[in-house]
Design a protein around this motif. Structure first.
Motif, PDB file in Angstrom:
ATOM      1  N   PRO A   1       0.801  -1.234   0.000  1.00 27.52           N
ATOM      2  CA  PRO A   1       0.000   0.000   0.000  1.00 27.52           C
ATOM      3  C   PRO A   1       0.832   1.281   0.000  1.00 27.52           C
ATOM      4  O   PRO A   1       0.356   2.316  -0.465  1.00 27.52           O
ATOM      5  N   GLU A   2       2.052   1.227   0.488  1.00 23.76           N
ATOM      6  CA  GLU A   2       2.859   2.449   0.546  1.00 23.76           C
ATOM      7  C   GLU A   2       3.320   2.897  -0.831  1.00 23.76           C
ATOM      8  O   GLU A   2       3.467   4.091  -1.086  1.00 23.76           O
TER       9      GLU A   2
ATOM     10  N   TYR B   1      -7.584   4.323  -0.148  1.00 22.18           N
ATOM     11  CA  TYR B   1      -6.861   5.480   0.395  1.00 22.18           C
ATOM     12  C   TYR B   1      -7.828   6.584   0.819  1.00 22.18           C
ATOM     13  O   TYR B   1      -8.509   7.181  -0.020  1.00 22.18           O
TER      14      TYR B   1
ATOM     15  N   ASP C   1      -6.774   9.430   2.339  1.00 25.72           N
ATOM     16  CA  ASP C   1      -6.118  10.705   2.112  1.00 25.72           C
ATOM     17  C   ASP C   1      -6.265  11.096   0.635  1.00 25.72           C
ATOM     18  O   ASP C   1      -5.837  10.365  -0.257  1.00 25.72           O
TER      19      ASP C   1
ATOM     20  N   VAL D   1      -2.948  11.380  -1.502  1.00 22.60           N
ATOM     21  CA  VAL D   1      -2.365  10.070  -1.794  1.00 22.60           C
ATOM     22  C   VAL D   1      -3.198   9.356  -2.848  1.00 22.60           C
ATOM     23  O   VAL D   1      -2.674   8.763  -3.802  1.00 22.60           O
ATOM     24  N   MET D   2      -4.511   9.396  -2.663  1.00 26.08           N
ATOM     25  CA  MET D   2      -5.408   8.750  -3.623  1.00 26.08           C
ATOM     26  C   MET D   2      -5.181   9.295  -5.028  1.00 26.08           C
ATOM     27  O   MET D   2      -5.093   8.535  -6.003  1.00 26.08           O
TER      28      MET D   2
ATOM     29  N   ARG E   1      -8.047   0.904   4.616  1.00 26.34           N
ATOM     30  CA  ARG E   1      -8.658   2.235   4.745  1.00 26.34           C
ATOM     31  C   ARG E   1      -8.769   2.656   6.209  1.00 26.34           C
ATOM     32  O   ARG E   1      -8.624   3.835   6.540  1.00 26.34           O
TER      33      ARG E   1
ATOM     34  N   ARG F   1      -3.881   6.842   5.412  1.00 21.28           N
ATOM     35  CA  ARG F   1      -3.430   6.386   4.109  1.00 21.28           C
ATOM     36  C   ARG F   1      -4.414   6.773   3.030  1.00 21.28           C
ATOM     37  O   ARG F   1      -5.598   6.784   3.225  1.00 21.28           O
TER      38      ARG F   1
END
Length: 293
Positions: free
Chosen positions: A71-72, A139, A141, A144-145, A288, A293
């Motif tokens: 995910p990062e 995500y 955020d 980020v999304m 989520r 994130r």
């Protein structure tokens, strides 16, 4: 939130499976063959089994699995799952994506650039729009999304029109996940864009084909005009053209809005990969809920 996330994933699959029957047909051909298609029956150009999905859902699943794996920084993991799917010899791979797969040599952006040259710049297809929804599901955020959405689109489609459509789509999805009304979410995100004219409720004058702008126009139109999830995916299926992809894209947002509970059981229960979708949805929900994130 679980109901919305599962609704999004099942919405993609249902729109895909229903529309797969009528892909490449025109409206007149659909009327002669089916009247008004209401049930998931398979068949069509790909000789589908009832409830079988096509590349739209398969690549959506690959995106979800890549995000869950890393995910990062999910781009390379998403690519790994794309290639695993390609190795299954699927019935349907879009021309742009097939070209990128053939050119990929460890660098997705470079493969997309070379594909653009080979295809004379014709890389504004709907192949990234059809698969981008898991990014909005995973995500919370917004920044980020949007970054992941942009990078994910540029993996295979270098044309900015594809990226633009994915960003608008996932912004709408984000609003729906937060509980906003469907019409309000669409109105907010398409105002001031090339899709603003859809607010006049007139059907697009463009064909329902694979050009991402045309696809997005029909998706928005179906979502604004329909009163139920069922009506959204049936409109897409009975419009023909790239009906599985338009159905999958529209079905994803409709599924978030009406929730998995709002998808008729005769549709959801028909999907052959339903257990996979449930497991992926739960994993995306966990991501989520982990943080910002």
């Amino acid at each position: 939130m679980r109901n919305r996330i599962l609704g999004g994933l099942f919405g993609v699959a249902v729109g895909d499976a229903l529309g797969g029957t009528t892909e490449f047909m025109n409206e007149a051909e659909i009327r002669r063959e089916y009247g008004w298609l209401e049930e998931i029956i398979g068949e069509g150009v790909w000789n589908l089994e009832a409830g079988e999905i096509t590349d739209d859902t398969a690549m959506t699943i690959a995106v979800a699995r890549g995000i869950i794996q890393n995910p990062e920084d999910p781009i390379e993991a998403i690519g790994e799952h794309f290639l695993k799917w390609k190795d299954t010899n699927p019935k349907d791979i879009g021309n742009i994506i097939r070209t990128v797969f053939g050119l990929y040599d460890g660098n997705w952006t470079e493969a997309a650039r070379r594909a653009g040259q080979l295809l004379n710049g014709q890389t504004a297809g709907n192949g990234t729009l059809m698969r981008c929804l898991p990014i909005a599901l995973a995500y919370r955020d917004a920044a980020v999304m949007e970054e992941v959405t942009r990078r994910h689109s540029e993996m295979t489609h270098e044309d900015p029109l594809a990226t633009e459509a994915c960003l608008i789509y996932n912004r709408i999805a984000r609003r729906l996940l937060q509980g906003e009304q469907l019409t309000s979410a669409i109105l907010t995100e398409i105002t001031g864009t090339r899709y603003e004219q859809l607010l006049n409720c007139e059907p697009p004058v463009t064909p329902p084909d694979g050009f991402v702008v045309h696809t997005m126009q029909w998706v928005v139109h179906h979502l604004l005009e329909a009163e139920t999830f069922e009506e959204v995916v049936q409109r897409a299926a009975n419009g023909g053209g790239d009906s599985d992809t338009i159905g999958a894209i529209a079905g994803g947002l409709a599924g978030i809005y009406w929730g998995c509970d709002g998808i008729p059981s005769r549709y959801a229960d028909k999907i052959l990969l339903q257990q996979n979708l449930i497991e992926l949805g739960d994993a995306l929900l966990t991501l989520r809920e982990k943080g910002d994130r």
